[in-house]
Write a protein that holds these residues in place. Structure first.
Motif, PDB file in Angstrom:
ATOM      1  N   ASP A   1       0.831  -1.194  -0.069  1.00 47.89           N
ATOM      2  CA  ASP A   1      -0.069  -0.012  -0.035  1.00 47.89           C
ATOM      3  C   ASP A   1       0.803   1.215  -0.036  1.00 47.89           C
ATOM      4  O   ASP A   1       0.269   2.387  -0.162  1.00 47.89           O
ATOM      5  CB  ASP A   1      -0.814   0.136   1.282  1.00 47.89           C
ATOM      6  N   LEU A   2       1.984   1.294  -0.126  1.00 49.33           N
ATOM      7  CA  LEU A   2       2.866   2.349   0.178  1.00 49.33           C
ATOM      8  C   LEU A   2       2.832   3.239  -0.950  1.00 49.33           C
ATOM      9  O   LEU A   2       2.893   4.503  -0.748  1.00 49.33           O
ATOM     10  CB  LEU A   2       4.458   1.925   0.221  1.00 49.33           C
ATOM     11  N   VAL A   3       2.781   2.667  -2.220  1.00 47.56           N
ATOM     12  CA  VAL A   3       2.704   3.488  -3.380  1.00 47.56           C
ATOM     13  C   VAL A   3       1.537   2.929  -4.258  1.00 47.56           C
ATOM     14  O   VAL A   3       1.471   1.936  -4.604  1.00 47.56           O
ATOM     15  CB  VAL A   3       3.966   3.656  -4.197  1.00 47.56           C
ATOM     16  N   ASP A   4       0.312   3.725  -4.379  1.00 46.88           N
ATOM     17  CA  ASP A   4      -0.776   3.406  -5.144  1.00 46.88           C
ATOM     18  C   ASP A   4      -0.458   3.353  -6.694  1.00 46.88           C
ATOM     19  O   ASP A   4      -0.590   2.260  -7.493  1.00 46.88           O
ATOM     20  CB  ASP A   4      -1.842   4.444  -4.879  1.00 46.88           C
ATOM     21  N   THR A   5       0.319   4.245  -7.278  1.00 47.04           N
ATOM     22  CA  THR A   5       0.533   4.239  -8.715  1.00 47.04           C
ATOM     23  C   THR A   5       1.538   3.221  -9.096  1.00 47.04           C
ATOM     24  O   THR A   5       2.195   2.726  -8.240  1.00 47.04           O
ATOM     25  CB  THR A   5       1.555   5.556  -8.999  1.00 47.04           C
ATOM     26  N   THR A   6       1.026   2.529 -10.210  1.00 42.61           N
ATOM     27  CA  THR A   6       1.822   1.232 -10.464  1.00 42.61           C
ATOM     28  C   THR A   6       2.673   1.434 -11.861  1.00 42.61           C
ATOM     29  O   THR A   6       3.240   0.506 -12.151  1.00 42.61           O
ATOM     30  CB  THR A   6       0.738   0.262 -11.113  1.00 42.61           C
ATOM     31  N   THR A   7       2.762   2.556 -12.117  1.00 41.32           N
ATOM     32  CA  THR A   7       3.838   2.754 -13.241  1.00 41.32           C
ATOM     33  C   THR A   7       4.964   3.866 -12.958  1.00 41.32           C
ATOM     34  O   THR A   7       4.403   4.934 -12.399  1.00 41.32           O
ATOM     35  CB  THR A   7       3.183   3.344 -14.906  1.00 41.32           C
ATOM     36  N   VAL A   8       6.050   3.864 -13.343  1.00 39.21           N
ATOM     37  CA  VAL A   8       7.052   4.815 -13.012  1.00 39.21           C
ATOM     38  C   VAL A   8       6.951   5.957 -13.575  1.00 39.21           C
ATOM     39  O   VAL A   8       7.195   7.365 -13.257  1.00 39.21           O
ATOM     40  CB  VAL A   8       8.627   4.337 -13.167  1.00 39.21           C
TER      41      VAL A   8
ATOM     42  N   GLU B   1       4.318  11.325  -3.551  1.00 43.87           N
ATOM     43  CA  GLU B   1       4.113  10.131  -3.174  1.00 43.87           C
ATOM     44  C   GLU B   1       5.247   9.224  -2.561  1.00 43.87           C
ATOM     45  O   GLU B   1       5.031   8.262  -1.586  1.00 43.87           O
ATOM     46  CB  GLU B   1       3.648   9.144  -4.468  1.00 43.87           C
ATOM     47  N   ILE B   2       6.391   9.408  -3.261  1.00 44.81           N
ATOM     48  CA  ILE B   2       7.707   8.727  -2.932  1.00 44.81           C
ATOM     49  C   ILE B   2       8.157   9.231  -1.649  1.00 44.81           C
ATOM     50  O   ILE B   2       8.499   8.548  -0.616  1.00 44.81           O
ATOM     51  CB  ILE B   2       8.840   8.822  -3.984  1.00 44.81           C
ATOM     52  N   ASP B   3       7.997  10.599  -1.589  1.00 48.23           N
ATOM     53  CA  ASP B   3       8.428  11.241  -0.224  1.00 48.23           C
ATOM     54  C   ASP B   3       7.714  10.514   1.175  1.00 48.23           C
ATOM     55  O   ASP B   3       8.049  10.308   2.152  1.00 48.23           O
ATOM     56  CB  ASP B   3       8.251  12.735  -0.264  1.00 48.23           C
TER      57      ASP B   3
END
Lengths: 352, 352
Positions: B282-289, B296-298
């Motif tokens: 669940d840490l990052v929802d987006t699935t593409t770089v 989000e990364i922060d």
């Protein structure tokens, strides 16, 4: 005086007895260990069968060199050719190493050719997946070197054996690369084709034939002659494979007769036919093995007979086998050597 | 007393000087020959660059063992450790052999992970095609063994060196297989993760560090200690790679920061976080770089800092480097050994 049929029967029996022992040795040299899925995939094709012709050539050559009665000595504790010590060599490990290399090349070749079936079972990349198949081949690659180290040969001979294994693998890759590049070319010559199958197929027979001489400490002349024997009969074997694809009924072949023609795969036969002016691309119109008819294949074979291409391939294979047998003169005259003669004949006389 | 910055600068200079020589040796050991397309594809990634850290470790270890001033002796004619003869060993061939293995694994890994880019250029299976990439990797595989044979070491040492090369390749395959299987699992432990990177990454550093000891004739204790040094710093290197993916700005990293999180790739950090109760998926929802935001990364990094996972990874890497350096006690105290210390520090202090 024995009949050809009796000799073929004798070869099949001799191969079968060695195959049994090779089949026992494979799980010993390549046990299923962690990670299990990787080792299962690595063993998948090896366990699916195979004639074990290359290991048979290796084991029989060892017997011929040692001048012992066939099947009378434990392959795991084979006597050194020198008298100075009681050291023994595990020639079975050498035989398994060669078969493992063969299996690695089949797994990667099936990916490259996108072949679905091999030895009557799905190819490894179909039974598992692409990733596992690449990795299974890579694992077998290094395992072949590890298994060769198990022969227990003295260090100087081991270095030579490992060098033969490495250069053989390089040549197989070069041969496969040539084969792939030939698909894009319409002007491949018979000489180029013969060079390609030497690298792609024959070098592993050559390695199988000369490795026991290296491991057991034979002289350079013997090693070289046996390498030549393998190179000659290995090429004959490949050419015969191409002939059989055209001449053996589909049910006996286990796949559609003439599939090489349908798939536009170049063989010594089609390359020769083109050199004789035959429009090879036009021989079979159907483009899938599912839809081709036996009548279409019959017509194509008639054209290739007319152009002398099938007889050219047969003749080339016969000449190679005769030359390969001549090279065995350096080996002591014994029952095992007779078997090496018979194996050479079998490779071009076999029905499938 | 030198500053960390000055030491890092010194390491980069030392690596750079050896890299130049390695870059010269690669085309000598692996010339473009027939079939050209195969050898061009085999050389493609090697020519695209790379830090040459493993060859540098190998060459520097040779200098430390021989107790010679860094860069003062021709790597192609390196003095044997024994005094009984004037034989020399080509340790550069050993260094190239290790780099060739590294390049083979990158080519096949990129196929397995379907990665498009490597070292800023297209992966080999993208620049060429799948068939050529598989075959280029296979060619480098056997060439690495052939190149190791070029070192000219006595037969008994060569056998040991080739055995290390073969078992290292087997372990790399096993590690890659574990890595692939971990993707399907949500319960990988930190111990399992550390075992995986030992096999997938660290064993080649271990081989690089101990091979000069084998080739030059050092004793078993030295060989073993150097193997341990490579195993420790190799794992630290991989862990640091995972840390950098989270902490270094994208432009400096050359790819999107946090891409491991986006792609749900397991690292020591995420495995540790899950053990601490963090919902890692669940840490990052987006699935593409392409679509992920820096914010989000922060946020994800903040959670991983909170759970102590980044510090855990940093601490593990530091411990491994400290232990690796301790193992170098068996090596003579000289400038080259100091460089091996500094390389170990650099692997975890480097900015990218």
């Amino acid at each position: 005086m024995t009949t050809p049929e009796a000799r073929e029967q004798a070869v099949l029996e001799a191969v079968g007895k060695r195959r049994e022992q090779v089949n026992e040795a494979i799980p010993e040299e390549l046990p299923i260990q962690r990670p299990e899925r990787l080792y299962e995939a690595s063993r998948y094709l090896l366990d699916a069968g195979g004639k074990r012709l290359r290991p048979t050539v290796l084991l029989t050559t060892a017997e011929a060199l040692a001048d012992v009665e066939p099947l009378s000595v434990d392959y795991r504790e084979f006597p050194d050719l020198g008298d100075e010590n009681d050291d023994t060599i595990d020639v079975m490990a050498g035989a398994v190493s060669v078969e493992v290399i063969q299996s690695f090349t089949l797994i990667h070749d099936d990916i490259m050719d996108d072949d679905d079936l091999r030895r009557g079972v799905p190819a490894v990349h179909k039974e598992y997946d692409l990733e596992t198949a690449i990795l299974a081949g890579d694992t077998l690659y290094s395992k072949a070197f590890e298994i060769m180290l198990e022969t227990g040969a003295p260090a100087d001979r081991l270095v030579d054996a490992l060098e033969i294994l490495a250069t053989t693998c390089t040549k197989i890759c070069e041969g496969q690369s040539l084969d792939v590049s030939f698909e894009q070319r319409g002007d491949v010559t018979t000489d180029e084709y013969l060079e390609m199958i030497e690298q792609k197929t024959a070098v592993l027979y050559a390695a199988a034939a000369c490795l026991p001489a290296v491991l057991l400490g034979a002289d350079d002349e013997t090693i070289e002659a046996l390498y030549g024997y393998g190179l000659d009969v290995g090429r004959a074997f490949q050419i015969q494979d191409d002939v059989l694809d055209l001449t053996v009924p589909s049910e006996q072949l286990g796949k559609q007769r003439g599939s090489d023609l349908v798939e536009n795969k170049q063989t010594l036969i089609t390359v020769h036919a083109r050199e004789q002016g035959v429009d090879v691309a036009d021989l079979v119109d159907t483009t899938t093995v599912e839809n081709v008819t036996e009548a279409e294949i019959d017509d194509a074979v008639a054209v290739l007979e007319e152009s002398g291409s099938i007889e050219y391939a047969n003749g080339t294979a016969r000449d190679l086998v005769a030359r390969g047998k001549d090279r065995l003169e350096v080996v002591p005259d014994n029952e095992a050597r007779d078997l090496l003669f018979d194996i050479a004949d079998y490779l071009i006389e076999r029905g499938y």
